[in-house]
Design a protein around this motif. Structure first.
Motif, PDB file in Angstrom:
ATOM      1  N   GLU A 149     -13.890  61.172   1.319  1.00 47.69           N
ATOM      2  CA  GLU A 149     -14.402  61.279   0.391  1.00 47.69           C
ATOM      3  C   GLU A 149     -15.558  60.249  -0.001  1.00 47.69           C
ATOM      4  OE1 GLU A 149     -13.368  63.204  -1.039  1.00 47.69           O
ATOM      5  OE2 GLU A 149     -11.579  64.553  -0.016  1.00 47.69           O
ATOM      6  N   PHE A 150     -16.571  60.059   0.558  1.00 49.45           N
ATOM      7  CA  PHE A 150     -17.780  59.295   0.509  1.00 49.45           C
ATOM      8  C   PHE A 150     -18.697  59.620  -1.047  1.00 49.45           C
ATOM      9  CE2 PHE A 150     -21.758  56.982   1.255  1.00 49.45           C
ATOM     10  CZ  PHE A 150     -21.324  55.979   1.611  1.00 49.45           C
ATOM     11  N   ASN A 151     -17.948  60.687  -1.600  1.00 49.30           N
ATOM     12  CA  ASN A 151     -18.448  61.382  -2.619  1.00 49.30           C
ATOM     13  C   ASN A 151     -17.996  60.179  -3.920  1.00 49.30           C
ATOM     14  OD1 ASN A 151     -16.643  63.134  -1.490  1.00 49.30           O
ATOM     15  ND2 ASN A 151     -16.109  63.188  -3.375  1.00 49.30           N
ATOM     16  N   ASP A 152     -17.143  59.546  -3.299  1.00 44.42           N
ATOM     17  CA  ASP A 152     -16.520  58.667  -4.962  1.00 44.42           C
ATOM     18  C   ASP A 152     -16.852  57.525  -4.677  1.00 44.42           C
ATOM     19  OD1 ASP A 152     -13.973  60.651  -5.374  1.00 44.42           O
ATOM     20  OD2 ASP A 152     -13.396  59.939  -3.888  1.00 44.42           O
ATOM     21  N   VAL A 153     -18.055  57.258  -3.941  1.00 42.72           N
ATOM     22  CA  VAL A 153     -18.899  56.340  -4.347  1.00 42.72           C
ATOM     23  C   VAL A 153     -19.773  56.277  -5.865  1.00 42.72           C
ATOM     24  CG1 VAL A 153     -20.933  54.974  -3.388  1.00 42.72           C
ATOM     25  CG2 VAL A 153     -19.585  55.012  -2.007  1.00 42.72           C
ATOM     26  N   GLY A 159     -21.844  49.485  -9.564  1.00 42.74           N
ATOM     27  CA  GLY A 159     -21.322  48.902  -8.359  1.00 42.74           C
ATOM     28  C   GLY A 159     -20.977  49.832  -7.299  1.00 42.74           C
ATOM     29  N   ALA A 160     -22.016  50.782  -7.335  1.00 44.72           N
ATOM     30  CA  ALA A 160     -21.873  51.475  -5.960  1.00 44.72           C
ATOM     31  C   ALA A 160     -23.455  51.027  -5.621  1.00 44.72           C
ATOM     32  CB  ALA A 160     -22.354  53.293  -6.459  1.00 44.72           C
ATOM     33  N   ALA A 161     -24.236  50.689  -6.027  1.00 38.34           N
ATOM     34  CA  ALA A 161     -25.801  49.405  -4.822  1.00 38.34           C
ATOM     35  C   ALA A 161     -24.243  48.132  -4.143  1.00 38.34           C
ATOM     36  CB  ALA A 161     -26.142  49.462  -6.252  1.00 38.34           C
ATOM     37  N   ASP A 162     -23.146  47.947  -4.786  1.00 40.16           N
ATOM     38  CA  ASP A 162     -23.338  46.736  -3.952  1.00 40.16           C
ATOM     39  C   ASP A 162     -22.071  46.945  -3.171  1.00 40.16           C
ATOM     40  OD1 ASP A 162     -23.738  44.872  -6.056  1.00 40.16           O
ATOM     41  OD2 ASP A 162     -22.012  45.398  -7.409  1.00 40.16           O
ATOM     42  N   ILE A 163     -21.621  48.577  -3.337  1.00 38.60           N
ATOM     43  CA  ILE A 163     -20.169  48.924  -2.128  1.00 38.60           C
ATOM     44  C   ILE A 163     -21.711  49.313  -0.930  1.00 38.60           C
ATOM     45  CG2 ILE A 163     -19.164  51.074  -1.032  1.00 38.60           C
ATOM     46  CD1 ILE A 163     -18.003  51.044  -4.282  1.00 38.60           C
ATOM     47  N   LEU A 164     -22.844  49.896  -1.246  1.00 37.68           N
ATOM     48  CA  LEU A 164     -23.257  50.420   0.070  1.00 37.68           C
ATOM     49  C   LEU A 164     -24.147  48.531   0.394  1.00 37.68           C
ATOM     50  CD1 LEU A 164     -25.682  53.670  -1.690  1.00 37.68           C
ATOM     51  CD2 LEU A 164     -23.367  53.391  -0.219  1.00 37.68           C
ATOM     52  N   ALA A 165     -24.183  48.232  -0.045  1.00 37.19           N
ATOM     53  CA  ALA A 165     -25.210  47.137   0.136  1.00 37.19           C
ATOM     54  C   ALA A 165     -24.192  46.223   1.701  1.00 37.19           C
ATOM     55  CB  ALA A 165     -25.382  46.408  -0.613  1.00 37.19           C
ATOM     56  N   VAL A 187     -23.604  62.623   0.030  1.00 32.55           N
ATOM     57  CA  VAL A 187     -25.682  62.274  -0.122  1.00 32.55           C
ATOM     58  C   VAL A 187     -26.347  61.408  -1.711  1.00 32.55           C
ATOM     59  CG1 VAL A 187     -27.760  62.690   0.687  1.00 32.55           C
ATOM     60  CG2 VAL A 187     -26.224  63.872   1.467  1.00 32.55           C
ATOM     61  N   ASN A 188     -26.014  62.246  -2.642  1.00 33.04           N
ATOM     62  CA  ASN A 188     -26.358  61.335  -3.268  1.00 33.04           C
ATOM     63  C   ASN A 188     -25.370  59.566  -3.535  1.00 33.04           C
ATOM     64  OD1 ASN A 188     -27.503  64.474  -4.464  1.00 33.04           O
ATOM     65  ND2 ASN A 188     -25.903  64.409  -5.534  1.00 33.04           N
ATOM     66  N   ALA A 189     -24.516  59.954  -3.774  1.00 35.39           N
ATOM     67  CA  ALA A 189     -24.031  58.986  -3.823  1.00 35.39           C
ATOM     68  C   ALA A 189     -25.525  56.960  -2.598  1.00 35.39           C
ATOM     69  CB  ALA A 189     -23.371  58.090  -2.636  1.00 35.39           C
ATOM     70  N   LEU A 190     -25.542  57.873  -1.479  1.00 35.17           N
ATOM     71  CA  LEU A 190     -26.325  57.560  -0.515  1.00 35.17           C
ATOM     72  C   LEU A 190     -27.823  56.612  -1.137  1.00 35.17           C
ATOM     73  CD1 LEU A 190     -26.154  58.743   3.225  1.00 35.17           C
ATOM     74  CD2 LEU A 190     -25.096  56.551   2.035  1.00 35.17           C
ATOM     75  N   SER A 191     -28.311  57.293  -2.177  1.00 38.08           N
ATOM     76  CA  SER A 191     -29.555  56.764  -2.948  1.00 38.08           C
ATOM     77  C   SER A 191     -29.362  55.766  -3.853  1.00 38.08           C
ATOM     78  CB  SER A 191     -30.101  58.340  -3.694  1.00 38.08           C
ATOM     79  OG  SER A 191     -29.695  59.536  -3.342  1.00 38.08           O
ATOM     80  N   PHE A 192     -28.529  55.192  -3.721  1.00 36.85           N
ATOM     81  CA  PHE A 192     -28.138  54.054  -4.298  1.00 36.85           C
ATOM     82  C   PHE A 192     -28.828  52.760  -3.791  1.00 36.85           C
ATOM     83  CE2 PHE A 192     -25.072  55.850  -6.777  1.00 36.85           C
ATOM     84  CZ  PHE A 192     -25.208  56.024  -8.176  1.00 36.85           C
ATOM     85  N   ASP A 193     -29.085  53.215  -2.247  1.00 36.70           N
ATOM     86  CA  ASP A 193     -29.649  52.189  -1.799  1.00 36.70           C
ATOM     87  C   ASP A 193     -30.173  52.927  -0.152  1.00 36.70           C
ATOM     88  OD1 ASP A 193     -29.596  50.536   1.284  1.00 36.70           O
ATOM     89  OD2 ASP A 193     -27.750  49.258   0.026  1.00 36.70           O
TER      90      ASP A 193
END
Length: 293
Positions: A149-153, A159-165, A187-193
């Motif tokens: 459920e990585f899309n829930d980022v 806070g998404a950027a913090d999670i990915l960092a 895939v869109n979630a990964l765009s935060f980092d």
């Protein structure tokens, strides 16, 4: 000799069991490998054996909802079970978790600690929990962190950027790979980092079609349902009904099969039919409505 040749021997031996036992067998989760899933699993296995490197390879598995992502991650973990070392500690090549909701870095660390059976306070500061995560994952020699459920980022917004960092730092500090699974929003979630996104290779799980792989799946699943009569799930009439009423997803199909098999046992028909599948499907909205009262 197997008196029920349409069933696997391991299932046929339970045909003299109680109704409750046969229903329990119907409800059990099953892994039925198909070509694309086997290919993805083989590629994930390579991550476990990948040599230590500063930029360990990562994967993001993308599929529509209810199309087998969770089952695939579960099977991946089962292929690399935890084993006890001579000193009594566990070696866990793969740790599997789901992205917490609402998504928050501190809760991500809590989820990992929970999966590793580490007692902690969820109210502890994120940096305190992170040190605990590092310690336990080093101790357990974790090679891959699998996140469902990585899309829930995306629900974390700022806070998404913090999670990915945070996950990038974890990957760097431990030299571990990360496998993320979700819908296209993953895939869109990964765009935060941008740095994090560059490490991920996208792997798509295709939509199911009413084709040979789907029919093979039905044939195999029928062998696992403890019914006295052969249903012929892969016949044109039944397969077409299952595909349509299962909403063209493997998860929807499996739920229909489980519930239809249970109904076939309890009503004594011992066989899945189109009418039985339709009855199960029609009963669902009523059950959902009652659950919400």
């Amino acid at each position: 000799m197997n008196a029920f040749p349409h069933l696997m021997d391991s299932i046929a031996v339970h045909m003299d069991s109680s109704i409750e036992k046969r229903i329990e067998i119907c409800r059990a989760d099953r892994w039925i490998g198909y070509e694309k899933a086997k290919s993805i699993l083989d590629s994930l296995d390579q991550l476990v054996m990948y040599p230590t490197t500063q930029r360990p390879p990562c994967r993001v598995i993308v599929a529509r909802a209810d199309n087998g992502k969770t089952a695939l991650l579960r099977q991946f973990q089962l292929r690399h079970k935890s084993v006890e070392k001579e000193n009594g500690t566990l070696c866990s090549p793969v740790v599997r978790m789901a992205m917490p909701v609402p998504a928050d870095l501190s809760q991500v660390w809590s989820e990992i600690l929970t999966r590793c059976a580490v007692t902690h306070r969820r109210s502890d500061p994120a940096h305190t929990k992170y040190q605990m995560v590092l310690a336990v994952m080093r101790l357990r020699m974790v090679r891959v962190l699998a996140i469902d459920e990585f899309n829930d980022v995306t629900l974390a917004r700022k806070g998404a950027a913090d999670i990915l960092a945070g996950l990038r730092k974890l990957s760097n500090d431990l030299n571990i790979s990360i496998v993320a699974a979700g819908t296209t929003a993953a895939v869109n979630a990964l765009s935060f980092d941008a740095q994090m996104k560059s490490r991920f290779q996208t792997v798509a799980m295709p939509r199911w079609e009413l084709d040979i792989p789907y029919l093979n799946f039905l044939n195999t699943y029928e062998c696992l349902l403890p019914l006295a009569k052969r249903s012929g799930l892969a016949t044109e009439e039944l397969s077409t009904a299952l595909f349509a009423l299962g909403e063209e997803t493997i998860g929807g199909t499996v739920r229909l099969l489980k519930e239809a098999a249970i109904l076939a046992i309890t009503d004594g028909s011992e066989q899945i039919t189109v009418n039985l599948i339709q009855a199960v499907k029609e009963a669902r909205p009523q059950e959902d409505a009652l659950a919400n009262v």
